[in-house]
Design a protein around this motif. Sequence first.
Motif, mmCIF file in Angstrom:
data_model
loop_
_atom_site.group_PDB
_atom_site.id
_atom_site.type_symbol
_atom_site.label_atom_id
_atom_site.label_comp_id
_atom_site.label_asym_id
_atom_site.label_seq_id
_atom_site.Cartn_x
_atom_site.Cartn_y
_atom_site.Cartn_z
ATOM 1 N N TRP A 83 14.896 -31.387 24.409
ATOM 2 C CA TRP A 83 15.931 -31.445 23.385
ATOM 3 C C TRP A 83 16.514 -32.846 23.313
ATOM 4 O O TRP A 83 16.288 -33.664 24.214
ATOM 5 N N ASP A 84 17.232 -33.103 22.241
ATOM 6 C CA ASP A 84 17.929 -34.379 22.070
ATOM 7 C C ASP A 84 19.431 -34.125 22.140
ATOM 8 O O ASP A 84 19.909 -33.005 21.965
ATOM 9 N N HIS A 85 20.152 -35.201 22.385
ATOM 10 C CA HIS A 85 21.607 -35.083 22.488
ATOM 11 C C HIS A 85 22.189 -34.616 21.150
ATOM 12 O O HIS A 85 21.611 -34.848 20.084
ATOM 13 N N LEU A 125 30.190 -35.748 27.072
ATOM 14 C CA LEU A 125 29.354 -34.644 27.515
ATOM 15 C C LEU A 125 29.396 -34.533 29.030
ATOM 16 O O LEU A 125 29.254 -35.536 29.755
ATOM 17 N N ILE A 126 29.551 -33.309 29.540
ATOM 18 C CA ILE A 126 29.512 -33.091 30.999
ATOM 19 C C ILE A 126 28.289 -32.283 31.388
ATOM 20 O O ILE A 126 28.063 -32.041 32.587
ATOM 21 N N SER A 165 22.674 -31.662 33.998
ATOM 22 C CA SER A 165 23.526 -32.845 33.859
ATOM 23 C C SER A 165 23.481 -33.334 32.408
ATOM 24 O O SER A 165 22.556 -32.991 31.664
ATOM 25 N N PRO A 166 24.435 -34.185 31.993
ATOM 26 C CA PRO A 166 24.448 -34.624 30.577
ATOM 27 C C PRO A 166 23.279 -35.516 30.210
ATOM 28 O O PRO A 166 22.992 -35.675 29.039
ATOM 29 N N ARG A 171 28.125 -29.163 26.615
ATOM 30 C CA ARG A 171 29.482 -28.900 27.077
ATOM 31 C C ARG A 171 30.263 -30.204 27.164
ATOM 32 O O ARG A 171 29.723 -31.253 27.517
ATOM 33 N N THR A 172 31.541 -30.118 26.801
ATOM 34 C CA THR A 172 32.510 -31.152 27.124
ATOM 35 C C THR A 172 33.591 -30.497 27.979
ATOM 36 O O THR A 172 33.480 -29.323 28.354
ATOM 37 N N GLN A 173 34.635 -31.265 28.271
ATOM 38 C CA GLN A 173 35.723 -30.693 29.068
ATOM 39 C C GLN A 173 36.376 -29.524 28.344
ATOM 40 O O GLN A 173 36.954 -28.628 28.961
ATOM 41 N N VAL A 174 36.277 -29.529 26.998
ATOM 42 C CA VAL A 174 36.926 -28.470 26.232
ATOM 43 C C VAL A 174 36.152 -27.165 26.335
ATOM 44 O O VAL A 174 36.725 -26.081 26.368
#
Length: 1192
Positions: free
Chosen positions: A966-968, A976-977, A1000-1001, A1024-1027
């Motif tokens: 996959w790509d970002h 990103l986390i 991992s990111p 995922r992010t911190q949110v």
Amino acid sequence: MLRMARQQPPPWVHAAVLLCLLCLSGAIEIPMDLSQPPTITKQSVKDHIVDPRDNILIECEAKGNPAPSFHWTRNSRYFNIAKDPRVSMRRRSGTLVIDFRSGGRPEEYEGEYQCFARNKYGTALSNRIRLQVSKSPLWPKENLDPVVVQEGAPLTLQCNPPPGLPSPVIFWMSSSMEPITQDKRVSQGHNGDLYFSNVMLQDMQTDYSCNARFHFTHTIQQKNAFTLKVLTNNPYNDSSLRNHPDMYSARGVAERTPSFMYPQGTASSQMVLRGMDLLLECIASGVPTPDIAWYKKGGDLPSDKAKFENFNKALRITNVSEEDSGEYFCLASNKMGSTRHTISVRVKAAPYWLDEPKNLILAPGEDGRLVCRANGNPKPTVQWMINGEPLQSAPPNPNREVAGDTIIFRDTQISSRAVYQCNTSNEHGYLLANAFVSVLDVPPRMLSPRNQLIRVILYNRTRLDCPFFGSPIPTLRWFKNGQGSNLDGGNYHVYENGSLEIKMIRKEDQGIYTCVATNILGKAENQVRLEVKDPTRIFRMPEDQVVKRGTTVQLECRVKHDPSLKLTVSWLKDDEPLYIGNRMKKEDDSLTIFGVAERDQGSYTCVASTELDQDLAKAYLTVLADQATPTNHLAALPKGRPDRPRDLELTDLAERSVRLTWIPGDDNNSPITDYVVQFEEDQFQPGVWHDHSKFPGSVNSAVLQLSPYVNYQFRVIAINEVGSSHPSLPSERYRTSGAPPESNPADVKGEGTRKNNMEITWTPMNATSAFGPNLRYIVKWRRRETRESWNNVTVWGSRYVVGQTPVYVPYEIRVQAENDFGKGPEPDTVIGYSGEDYPRAAPTDVKIRVLNSTAISLQWNRVYPDTVQGQLREYRAYYWRESSLLKNLWVSQKRQQASFPGDRPRGVVSRLFPYSNYKLEMVVVNGRGDGPRSETKEFTTPEGVPSAPRRFRVRQPNLETINLEWDHPEHPNGILIGYTLKYVAFNGTKLGKQIVENFSPNQTKFTMQRADPVSRYRFTLSARTQVGSGEAVTEESPAPPNEATPTAAYTNNQADIATQGWFIGLMCAIALLVLILLIVCFIKRSRGGKYPVREKKDVPLGPEDPKEEDGSFDYSDEDNKPLQGSQTSLDGTIKQQESDDSLVDYGEGGEGQFNEDGSFIGQYTVKKDKEETEGNESSEATSPVNAIYSLA
């Protein structure tokens, strides 16, 4: 079937009438038998470009009494025509002719020419005529190397045409003269260059040659062709990819954000002259090909004169005015991003007339003035001349005073006669006007023949001419039939030159009209006799007919016309004049065709005309072959519709009613349910039929209620359950008597179109509500809540513009209908508003509160109502994404807007990008546009959840593993986390246990070991992010090849294959065969001795082999020892560090072949040990394959 078309006078008649009306307000001219100074009547254009192959003609003609003489200057010096044998002047004219038949070069005569026309009363001047010879220079010869370009890159092919005069027309073709196809990606710029926004491999299929077409010589010059060489990562030019939804990625071309090829940079400026066309151009590169959009800052593009050209790459604004100045910008965008270029447009102006000086005719002792008023940018200067010389160098005249752009004459005497020139100029051009002052003492005189006869058709418009002259200028009045009242106003209008216009002729307008011109020296009069004639009408028209070949057909055309006019009836076939042959007979009221042939099929038009008007009626004739079925448009009508009614008759004629009677047509076996009566009137909408009323199918006579002053004509349509009949033939006409209007126009509105006006509009009344001739409207208006008196004007159209109004103030408006019989009822009062101006104030104290990662709350102080200067439509927030808090992430800074309708102090802006820096401005908006912007505010959005990972791909290289890539995410919306992968096995409707993996990111790949080779897997991936986790994307592992169309038995049993008896038996047989093979191999290795293999080898052993003599190998017990370089594992097996047992090692050079079923063919050769110094043991016997061959 009848088809009819009424025809008014031909269009050229209306055009001529309009042209005459436009000329009616022109200045009164002096008759040529009276003394007068010269007047220039014809001259060449200021920039006069001539063809070098022809003789040169510079025109200058003038009139005057006595006839003027002519001379010329060239480059401001006297041009002596007599000294040049090639130059002559036409007789009684100032036109110069330069003849090159005996040789000479036209270029020698280039320069600036001016003509002077002189008689004893003054001198008139032509414009300064700049003579240039057309040039069409040859293209310089050049050798062009092939242009090498990478696929997807931008490219500009420069034309650089030779500088012709006038400039040549540029177009691109191939060297074989095939036009170059242009589109959004490939197009020609205004400068002639050919631009490729991105080059594709298909562009290499032709060459490119720039062509220049020169106007005067009508020649085309072709530049040497460019040849393209396109470097590509995909050399196959698959035409199917041209329509691929993602053509560029399919060809491996990297996508790029747009950038401008022309003009370059982010801003430029352009100057244009008033009245010219403004052409703005933006050509951009990018992959995919960018789209171009145009905007004007602070307003909209002028929709009435703006148009887009060259696939939206060019914006043309015609007839530019000062309002078109400002900043325009073009926005180039594709899915990768956007960029913009701002063009600052300045509108300058060559001088243009506000008040052009006109000839001044005075009597001795009269006062007068010449006014020369012009505008321009920069402001033009005004220079006065008299008889071609500067006015300041002329002898002083106490009766003349110069006041800037005006010359004032007082107590003028005959000695003051002269021709004055006004020259107004700035850096962009000049205007030169001649105006003479003529001092005459002439009593009134008529200039047209006496007692003219004018004949006109009823209800048409006409004009009675009465040209006159006198000095002092006489006053003119018109009278009818010797009556004392002056004719002006209402249905009459008198023009300055003496013409009387009658807007709509009625029967009572017939009579003798007298025009009387009067001044202090006397009077003169003339008479015009006006006769009103009835219109020409075809009352029995030809009908559509279907006839058999060889029969006789008759087409009727009966006409009613004014008996005093000569009637001519002619026929057209297929809109061309009909030739009357020996098979045809034309009578006054019909056309008969004997022995009809197939060539007679077509449309026939009867044309009834007099010298004043004409009428048309058309019918279609269909000719059938023997035993044929009709195929014309009549045969297509569904069977069963009723025949049309016939023999319409009008009786019981009254002022507001009439009885209409008709004979029903055949109902064709379906009873007639309804009759629809339609009417047509010939004043407002001639030829257009309207529904009047509807009656039951059981009646054939009805009383129709009518409106006053309508010239009615009726027809009837029958209806049954199948459909409608064709309309009946029209009835005779019946005109009702007139009356004052009983209603007023509807939809009265008052709206400003500019900041200092108010346009009052309404829906005009139709023929059935006019009730009388000369329908007009009395428009009244005044400021609301003031006690000022009403302003009023009479209008014949449907709009009136009130000028010089304050900005956005309410007005009371009334529009009342009136005709020649009186006024309509008192109209209702409507509130309208004058034009709006841009708001003067911006919202203040703008406060921003961040609600979440994608939305903010706004609060502001509202503006004062008096600063809105119009109707407050909305508050509007302009905001743009300045940057992302993530480093090295490109963001689009395109301005966006959020609207908050009404007068409100708060709002919410949503759909923002998280984790970004934004800027915001507020404006108030009215009907005119945006007000000034508020102070710019900055805010930052917090982190949000990311968008879905891009290009999630699932591949299954074998039955044991599945690869995920996959790509970002396109929008991380924060830091990103990591990634979360959830997957579950499924087999039909059965689902396994869900497994969750966290990455991992930076990880964008994952390989999964399959636990079950039969089941498929469903993967769900999110970032995922911190949110928290963002939007997820789901993919499934590929289905096995035989799973596309599984049988029911296989579907039910595939999960239990290991328990099937046949499968267990097969596995046991394979195990027994392997065991036997190992036993045989062990016996062979343990017995030693010699085994002949020479006949099985393709290549003989080398002479260095000590065991070659008898073609046998010795096998010893040493073969059972571990090979050198091997290790013994803990379980006693041998682990070989480097395998030598591949099939390639057993074939010669690794070039073994395989059968269609995959089996290996060919002879195996013995491979020698790589290290012969350690012994000549062969590894051949360790292979089960060699063991098998040893048994052969």
